[in-house]
Design an enzyme around this catalytic site. Structure first.
Site, PDB file in Angstrom:
ATOM      1  N   GLU A  40       5.353   2.222   4.894  1.00 43.02           N
ATOM      2  CA  GLU A  40       5.874   0.712   4.444  1.00 43.02           C
ATOM      3  C   GLU A  40       6.479   0.283   5.461  1.00 43.02           C
ATOM      4  O   GLU A  40       7.162   0.757   6.480  1.00 43.02           O
ATOM      5  CB  GLU A  40       6.900   0.938   3.364  1.00 43.02           C
ATOM      6  CG  GLU A  40       6.324   1.482   1.785  1.00 43.02           C
ATOM      7  CD  GLU A  40       7.060   1.614   0.837  1.00 43.02           C
ATOM      8  OE1 GLU A  40       8.188   0.747   0.901  1.00 43.02           O
ATOM      9  OE2 GLU A  40       6.634   2.004  -0.293  1.00 43.02           O
ATOM     10  N   HIS A  64       9.002  -5.882   1.947  1.00 38.18           N
ATOM     11  CA  HIS A  64       8.422  -4.621   2.514  1.00 38.18           C
ATOM     12  C   HIS A  64       6.957  -4.669   1.915  1.00 38.18           C
ATOM     13  O   HIS A  64       6.631  -5.505   1.206  1.00 38.18           O
ATOM     14  CB  HIS A  64       9.492  -3.388   2.139  1.00 38.18           C
ATOM     15  CG  HIS A  64       9.244  -3.175   0.605  1.00 38.18           C
ATOM     16  ND1 HIS A  64       9.926  -4.048  -0.567  1.00 38.18           N
ATOM     17  CD2 HIS A  64       8.616  -2.339  -0.073  1.00 38.18           C
ATOM     18  CE1 HIS A  64       9.694  -3.371  -1.695  1.00 38.18           C
ATOM     19  NE2 HIS A  64       8.907  -2.625  -1.430  1.00 38.18           N
ATOM     20  N   HIS A  82       3.607  -2.258   0.066  1.00 36.96           N
ATOM     21  CA  HIS A  82       3.387  -1.160  -0.596  1.00 36.96           C
ATOM     22  C   HIS A  82       1.852  -0.710  -0.120  1.00 36.96           C
ATOM     23  O   HIS A  82       1.098  -1.409  -0.960  1.00 36.96           O
ATOM     24  CB  HIS A  82       3.237  -1.461  -2.365  1.00 36.96           C
ATOM     25  CG  HIS A  82       4.696  -1.167  -2.683  1.00 36.96           C
ATOM     26  ND1 HIS A  82       4.640  -1.520  -4.095  1.00 36.96           N
ATOM     27  CD2 HIS A  82       6.004  -0.988  -2.369  1.00 36.96           C
ATOM     28  CE1 HIS A  82       6.185  -1.598  -4.293  1.00 36.96           C
ATOM     29  NE2 HIS A  82       6.969  -1.306  -3.235  1.00 36.96           N
ATOM     30  N   ASP A  89      12.755   0.739  -5.785  1.00 36.95           N
ATOM     31  CA  ASP A  89      13.023  -0.534  -5.149  1.00 36.95           C
ATOM     32  C   ASP A  89      14.142  -1.246  -6.184  1.00 36.95           C
ATOM     33  O   ASP A  89      15.168  -1.638  -5.662  1.00 36.95           O
ATOM     34  CB  ASP A  89      11.948  -1.449  -5.480  1.00 36.95           C
ATOM     35  CG  ASP A  89      11.001  -1.215  -4.103  1.00 36.95           C
ATOM     36  OD1 ASP A  89      10.984  -0.773  -3.191  1.00 36.95           O
ATOM     37  OD2 ASP A  89       9.688  -1.631  -4.490  1.00 36.95           O
TER      38      ASP A  89
END
Length: 144
Positions: free
Chosen positions: A23, A83, A85, A96
């Protein structure tokens, strides 16, 4: 709603592809509106220092403060965070949700399979833990 310039979208997506299988993460800055339309002007990449970067992200606190200083010097506000995935959907995971700490800020998530971007605002409920209703709310994402 969050407005995202095409150039920032492309940069974040490219970082996500290059960072795979881990990530990637960073900070979004610009004009922040807690209940209205935030507008992203810049993105500040950060190193993912999580112990398991394939499934988690964490920005080093010292690096985060340095980024905050840079964007403040430019007259920008913290709009949110981003971010990726690499193998998951563009929505907040249980991790999260458990680790979110910036109320009313946007959390932009890039999924790579297939390539898709989602944006969510972190909302907090009561300060009483028994009554807390902390959650992510999907927000409209407009690419300009």
């Amino acid at each position: 709603m969050i407005a995202l310039p095409t150039a920032v979208r492309e940069t974040v997506c490219e970082r996500a592809r290059e960072g795979r299988p881990e990530e990637i993460c960073g900070v979004l800055s610009g004009e922040y509106e807690p209940e209205g339309r935030s507008r992203v002007r810049s993105q500040y990449p950060a190193e993912n220092v999580a112990e398991t970067p394939r499934t988690r992200y964490e920005i080093d606190p010292e690096e985060q403060l340095a980024i905050f200083d840079r964007l403040e010097d430019r007259g920008e506000e913290i709009v949110g965070f981003y971010h990726s995935h690499p193998r998951g959907p563009p929505r907040p995971s249980a991790t999260d949700t458990a680790q979110a700490t910036w109320p009313d800020r946007s959390y932009l998530i890039v999924s790579l399979e297939p390539l898709e971007i989602g944006s969510w605002r972190w909302r907090t409920g009561s300060e009483d833990a028994a009554e807390a209703d902390d959650r992510f709310e999907r927000e409209k994402l407009v690419v300009e």
